[in-house]
Design a protein around this motif. Sequence first.
Motif, PDB file in Angstrom:
ATOM      1  N   ASP A  85      19.432  20.084 -16.801  1.00  0.00           N
ATOM      2  CA  ASP A  85      18.371  21.051 -17.072  1.00  0.00           C
ATOM      3  C   ASP A  85      18.418  22.503 -16.842  1.00  0.00           C
ATOM      4  O   ASP A  85      17.629  23.243 -17.672  1.00  0.00           O
ATOM      5  N   ASP A  86      19.319  22.974 -16.107  1.00  0.00           N
ATOM      6  CA  ASP A  86      19.496  24.650 -15.951  1.00  0.00           C
ATOM      7  C   ASP A  86      20.519  25.022 -16.480  1.00  0.00           C
ATOM      8  O   ASP A  86      20.770  26.430 -16.367  1.00  0.00           O
ATOM      9  N   GLU A  87      21.635  24.296 -17.121  1.00  0.00           N
ATOM     10  CA  GLU A  87      22.793  25.083 -17.735  1.00  0.00           C
ATOM     11  C   GLU A  87      23.276  23.983 -18.978  1.00  0.00           C
ATOM     12  O   GLU A  87      23.371  22.752 -18.405  1.00  0.00           O
ATOM     13  N   HIS A  88      23.975  24.469 -19.961  1.00  0.00           N
ATOM     14  CA  HIS A  88      24.616  23.721 -20.796  1.00  0.00           C
ATOM     15  C   HIS A  88      25.987  24.546 -20.993  1.00  0.00           C
ATOM     16  O   HIS A  88      26.084  25.102 -22.222  1.00  0.00           O
ATOM     17  N   PRO A  89      27.022  24.410 -19.996  1.00  0.00           N
ATOM     18  CA  PRO A  89      28.257  25.151 -20.416  1.00  0.00           C
ATOM     19  C   PRO A  89      28.906  25.221 -21.421  1.00  0.00           C
ATOM     20  O   PRO A  89      29.767  26.002 -21.955  1.00  0.00           O
ATOM     21  N   LEU A 108      29.315  27.921 -15.738  1.00  0.00           N
ATOM     22  CA  LEU A 108      30.162  29.284 -16.184  1.00  0.00           C
ATOM     23  C   LEU A 108      30.502  30.052 -15.227  1.00  0.00           C
ATOM     24  O   LEU A 108      31.238  30.969 -15.245  1.00  0.00           O
ATOM     25  N   ARG A 109      29.430  30.126 -14.056  1.00  0.00           N
ATOM     26  CA  ARG A 109      29.665  31.073 -12.907  1.00  0.00           C
ATOM     27  C   ARG A 109      30.879  30.760 -12.357  1.00  0.00           C
ATOM     28  O   ARG A 109      31.595  31.616 -11.551  1.00  0.00           O
ATOM     29  N   ASP A 110      31.399  29.420 -12.243  1.00  0.00           N
ATOM     30  CA  ASP A 110      32.576  28.853 -11.577  1.00  0.00           C
ATOM     31  C   ASP A 110      33.751  29.241 -12.342  1.00  0.00           C
ATOM     32  O   ASP A 110      35.033  29.592 -11.506  1.00  0.00           O
ATOM     33  N   LEU A 111      33.906  29.729 -13.646  1.00  0.00           N
ATOM     34  CA  LEU A 111      35.044  29.997 -14.461  1.00  0.00           C
ATOM     35  C   LEU A 111      35.247  31.419 -14.223  1.00  0.00           C
ATOM     36  O   LEU A 111      34.243  32.404 -14.388  1.00  0.00           O
ATOM     37  N   LEU A 166      24.609  30.880 -22.663  1.00  0.00           N
ATOM     38  CA  LEU A 166      25.070  32.101 -23.461  1.00  0.00           C
ATOM     39  C   LEU A 166      24.971  33.252 -22.541  1.00  0.00           C
ATOM     40  O   LEU A 166      26.002  34.146 -22.712  1.00  0.00           O
ATOM     41  N   ALA A 167      24.062  33.616 -21.588  1.00  0.00           N
ATOM     42  CA  ALA A 167      23.776  34.870 -20.793  1.00  0.00           C
ATOM     43  C   ALA A 167      25.023  34.830 -19.870  1.00  0.00           C
ATOM     44  O   ALA A 167      25.868  35.635 -19.707  1.00  0.00           O
ATOM     45  N   LEU A 168      25.524  33.736 -19.110  1.00  0.00           N
ATOM     46  CA  LEU A 168      26.335  33.589 -18.230  1.00  0.00           C
ATOM     47  C   LEU A 168      27.760  33.699 -18.702  1.00  0.00           C
ATOM     48  O   LEU A 168      28.841  34.120 -18.412  1.00  0.00           O
ATOM     49  N   TYR A 199      21.632  38.172 -12.339  1.00  0.00           N
ATOM     50  CA  TYR A 199      23.169  37.732 -12.121  1.00  0.00           C
ATOM     51  C   TYR A 199      23.981  38.201 -13.593  1.00  0.00           C
ATOM     52  O   TYR A 199      25.007  38.863 -13.490  1.00  0.00           O
ATOM     53  N   ALA A 200      23.449  37.735 -14.745  1.00  0.00           N
ATOM     54  CA  ALA A 200      24.086  38.007 -16.041  1.00  0.00           C
ATOM     55  C   ALA A 200      24.122  39.784 -15.991  1.00  0.00           C
ATOM     56  O   ALA A 200      25.208  40.241 -16.503  1.00  0.00           O
TER      57      ALA A 200
END
Length: 308
Positions: free
Chosen positions: A129-133, A11-14, A168-170, A197-198
Amino acid sequence: MKKKRKHVLSLRDLSNQDTLDIINSGVDYARGKIELGEQLKGKVIGIYFTKTSTRTRTSFSSAALRLGAQIISYGPNDLQINTGENIHDTLQVLSQMLDGLVVRTSGPLTELRTLKNMESMSLINAMTDDEHPTQALADLTTIKLHFGELSGIRIIYFGEGNNTAIALALSLTKFRNVTVYFCTPPNYGLDKSVLCYAQKEGKKMNSHIQEVHRVKSLPLDVDIIYTTRWETTGTIKDDINWRKEFEPFSVTERLMAQYPKAIFMHDLPAHRGEEVEASVIDGEKSIVFEQAKNKVHSAKAVLQWCLG
């Protein structure tokens, strides 16, 4: 000139607009405003899951088929990665044969970024492991369908700071005047770099992201209570007594009574009697199965955004 492929890796990329476009498209699909069948006609989509999945795998498979694509499904033992080929070589080969690949891996997001600069195949992160966008995109689709807006939403998340919490945070920091409290057991919070970051991104949108470790440290006027199961797919906790740390963060009827206006959300699968009481998840405030149903509409939106 060949059109550059789009990816949903993090989600950081969007951009904020990209995120909103995908959510709005998911809402339109859910409301039946978009005719199905031609958006991905002639496309071939790979579905590669190394971990178990009910909702995400089915939603992307169903979405691709309903939009006119054909799919090839791979299990955890089907590709030569299982015999030692590195993921970079595998992705490079698949990119010559597929238009898109939906991937759930047991590794970190960095494994998938080997394809970042390739233009021949769209890559969709169906959970690392580190994100479920894609879970967050589906959740925000559900929230917008239910409330009509994302700006101003107030959420309390109970449980571990896992890949769903990170997503969710991102994602929520991309909308104005949002308030999110992550109520997590001590030593089981969000990754500190993600939280920072969030919070930084949230300030740009006048949104407030906070992590607390005491249930009594929370506001009482919120729109959504959200939780996930305590044992994320394939993970094992080091502390054999971890359940004692998590018990105060269970979503009970007593807790829900403190939030009379709030609905209940859960990404499923659920363990009734652990992270949530059966009377809550099966009660009138719960929208978890609507939330699950919307995963297929959100998957359509993601696929169309990437490949349409």
